[in-house]
Design a protein around this motif. Structure first.
Motif, PDB file in Angstrom:
ATOM      1  N   LYS A 185      12.627   5.261  -3.814  1.00  0.00           N
ATOM      2  CA  LYS A 185      12.125   4.729  -5.085  1.00  0.00           C
ATOM      3  C   LYS A 185      11.654   3.278  -4.951  1.00  0.00           C
ATOM      4  O   LYS A 185      10.615   2.910  -5.464  1.00  0.00           O
ATOM      5  CB  LYS A 185      13.234   4.823  -6.134  1.00  0.00           C
ATOM      6  N   HIS A 186      12.422   2.482  -4.205  1.00  0.00           N
ATOM      7  CA  HIS A 186      12.155   1.038  -4.213  1.00  0.00           C
ATOM      8  C   HIS A 186      11.625   0.466  -2.909  1.00  0.00           C
ATOM      9  O   HIS A 186      10.839  -0.473  -2.929  1.00  0.00           O
ATOM     10  CB  HIS A 186      13.433   0.278  -4.583  1.00  0.00           C
ATOM     11  N   VAL A 214      10.182   1.935   0.114  1.00  0.00           N
ATOM     12  CA  VAL A 214       9.090   2.438   0.961  1.00  0.00           C
ATOM     13  C   VAL A 214       7.742   1.834   0.570  1.00  0.00           C
ATOM     14  O   VAL A 214       7.647   1.104  -0.429  1.00  0.00           O
ATOM     15  CB  VAL A 214       9.011   3.986   0.916  1.00  0.00           C
ATOM     16  N   LYS A 215       6.715   2.140   1.334  1.00  0.00           N
ATOM     17  CA  LYS A 215       5.367   1.574   1.099  1.00  0.00           C
ATOM     18  C   LYS A 215       4.854   1.803  -0.310  1.00  0.00           C
ATOM     19  O   LYS A 215       4.179   0.960  -0.893  1.00  0.00           O
ATOM     20  CB  LYS A 215       4.373   2.192   2.107  1.00  0.00           C
ATOM     21  N   LYS A 216       5.180   2.998  -0.818  1.00  0.00           N
ATOM     22  CA  LYS A 216       4.699   3.280  -2.190  1.00  0.00           C
ATOM     23  C   LYS A 216       5.764   3.004  -3.224  1.00  0.00           C
ATOM     24  O   LYS A 216       5.643   3.414  -4.378  1.00  0.00           O
ATOM     25  CB  LYS A 216       4.256   4.748  -2.274  1.00  0.00           C
ATOM     26  N   GLY A 217       6.801   2.293  -2.843  1.00  0.00           N
ATOM     27  CA  GLY A 217       7.915   2.005  -3.745  1.00  0.00           C
ATOM     28  C   GLY A 217       7.589   0.863  -4.705  1.00  0.00           C
ATOM     29  O   GLY A 217       6.563   0.194  -4.575  1.00  0.00           O
ATOM     30  N   THR A 218       8.523   0.647  -5.613  1.00  0.00           N
ATOM     31  CA  THR A 218       8.313  -0.347  -6.681  1.00  0.00           C
ATOM     32  C   THR A 218       8.031  -1.740  -6.133  1.00  0.00           C
ATOM     33  O   THR A 218       7.141  -2.432  -6.610  1.00  0.00           O
ATOM     34  CB  THR A 218       9.563  -0.437  -7.564  1.00  0.00           C
ATOM     35  N   GLN A 267       6.768  -2.787  -3.241  1.00  0.00           N
ATOM     36  CA  GLN A 267       5.483  -2.969  -2.569  1.00  0.00           C
ATOM     37  C   GLN A 267       4.347  -3.085  -3.609  1.00  0.00           C
ATOM     38  O   GLN A 267       3.407  -3.851  -3.405  1.00  0.00           O
ATOM     39  CB  GLN A 267       5.222  -1.811  -1.603  1.00  0.00           C
ATOM     40  N   THR A 268       4.462  -2.346  -4.727  1.00  0.00           N
ATOM     41  CA  THR A 268       3.386  -2.458  -5.732  1.00  0.00           C
ATOM     42  C   THR A 268       3.280  -3.870  -6.266  1.00  0.00           C
ATOM     43  O   THR A 268       2.195  -4.389  -6.494  1.00  0.00           O
ATOM     44  CB  THR A 268       3.612  -1.496  -6.915  1.00  0.00           C
ATOM     45  N   ASP A 328       1.520  -5.908  -3.657  1.00  0.00           N
ATOM     46  CA  ASP A 328       0.074  -5.678  -3.717  1.00  0.00           C
ATOM     47  C   ASP A 328      -0.581  -6.444  -4.870  1.00  0.00           C
ATOM     48  O   ASP A 328      -1.664  -6.995  -4.729  1.00  0.00           O
ATOM     49  CB  ASP A 328      -0.213  -4.181  -3.884  1.00  0.00           C
ATOM     50  N   ARG A 329       0.143  -6.475  -5.988  1.00  0.00           N
ATOM     51  CA  ARG A 329      -0.436  -7.115  -7.182  1.00  0.00           C
ATOM     52  C   ARG A 329      -0.451  -8.641  -7.080  1.00  0.00           C
ATOM     53  O   ARG A 329      -1.135  -9.306  -7.848  1.00  0.00           O
ATOM     54  CB  ARG A 329       0.335  -6.689  -8.427  1.00  0.00           C
TER      55      ARG A 329
END
Ligand code: PHE
Length: 339
Positions: free
Chosen positions: A31-32, A34-38, A40-41, A44-45
């Motif tokens: 959930k938190h 990994v690359k697509k976890g919370t 990392q987002t 990215d932002r």
């Protein structure tokens, strides 16, 4: 964005509470972390955040991320530890016995014999295993054609500097070394390894241990020799021991005798071990031959002395009840552990 970050932080706190088994830990990671976890987002932002807000948001994001990673690692380690401890320690298992080594039966006999003679006032003397003919035979009054000088009885070595060398066949060689280097009174025992060219059997070895003894002074008598040996035998074999002295022959003593004790197995009735005589020979002894004293520069009219010698393996067999001398050299722990 800072509001969202704080909301995530709160969410993390709630999720951290649930970390108590492998599934919840893995779910937390997916959930938190990994690359697509919370987390990392948010990283990215960060690119679109206005410059002035970047430091504060970056810092908060770092703190939140560290908190999440730390909680996850700790939870994982603690589960792993629990697994390891339950697997390797079973407190109900019986403990393993610690075995202690002991001294070898031959060493035990040797130590005991040395202690007895020390108490009787004897020094300890030693000499080399490799000897020349003079120390082992010649000065001990062995005739040139004595059978012990035969290759069949003695291990001869290569000659060195024209001298015939051999492995000593008894520690009487040390008696010669003492008498040629010291003035009487001399009172010492000579423990050591000796070698004889014999077939190995249940009763004899080609390499074994002896203790010999020597006492030279004015007016030394055969009665003193007997007294000393009886005292020694009683210490080794027990106070109630029965013994006898039998006339014998050695080139280096005159008169010579052998000492017997009652057979330990049959108590004197006669059996296989004592060859149906009821007696076991334990040592050789006698008054030092005047020729030997003279050979060593000691005046036989002024001094007299006694000597004796016995085999340590022999004594060990008699006191332990081991019936094959070879057991003493095989180092089988099942045998050695018994002593
Ligand atoms: N040297 C003799 C042997 O080896 C033992 C012995 C020593 C006998 C001293 C008499 C006196 O058998």
């Amino acid at each position: 964005m800072i509001q969202e970050l704080l909301a995530l932080s709160e969410q993390l706190d709630t999720d951290i509470q649930t970390l108590n088994d492998e599934q919840s830990i893995e779910a937390f990671r997916l959930k938190h972390l990994v690359k697509k976890g919370t987390l990392q987002t948010f990283v990215d932002r960060l690119r679109d955040v206005p410059k002035e807000e970047k430091p504060i948001i970056g810092k908060t994001l770092n703190e939140v991320r560290r908190k999440a990673e730390q909680a996850w690692t700790e939870a994982k380690d603690s589960i792993e530890n629990q697994k390891n401890t339950t697997a390797s320690i079973d407190v109900t298992l019986p403990s393993r016995r610690q075995r202690r080594g002991t001294t070898h039966p031959i060493t035990q006999t040797l130590d005991k014999a040395i202690a007895v003679f020390k108490k009787l006032g004897f020094d300890i003397a030693e000499g080399p295993d490799i000897e020349n003919d003079a120390h082992n035979f010649g000065l001990l009054n062995f005739a040139d054609d004595h059978p012990a000088r035969d290759m069949q009885d003695t291990f001869f070595l290569d000659e060195k500097h024209g001298e015939k060398l051999l492995l000593r066949t008894h520690t009487s060689s040390v008696q010669i070394r003492l008498m040629t280097s010291q003035k009487p009174p001399i009172r010492a025992i000579m423990p050591g390894r000796v070698y004889r060219n014999e077939a190995v059997s249940a009763r004899s070895l080609a390499e074994f241990h002896q203790v010999e003894g020597l006492y030279i002074d004015k007016n030394v008598t055969f009665a003193q020799l007997k007294g000393t040996l009886v005292a020694f035998a009683k210490e080794m074999y027990g106070k109630d021991l029965k013994y006898r002295f039998r006339p014998s022959y050695f080139p280096f003593t005159e008169p010579s005798a052998e000492m017997d004790i009652t057979c330990y197995l049959c108590g004197g009735k006669g059996c296989r071990v004592c060859k149906y005589t009821g007696w076991l020979e334990i040592l050789g002894c006698g008054m030092v031959h005047p020729n030997v004293l003279r050979n060593c520069g000691i005046d036989p009219d002024e001094y007299s002395g006694y000597a004796f010698g016995f085999g340590i393996e022999r004594v060990t067999l008699l006191t332990t009840g081991i019936d094959d001398i070879r057991y003493l050299y095989e180092n089988d722990v099942r045998v050695l552990r018994q002593f």
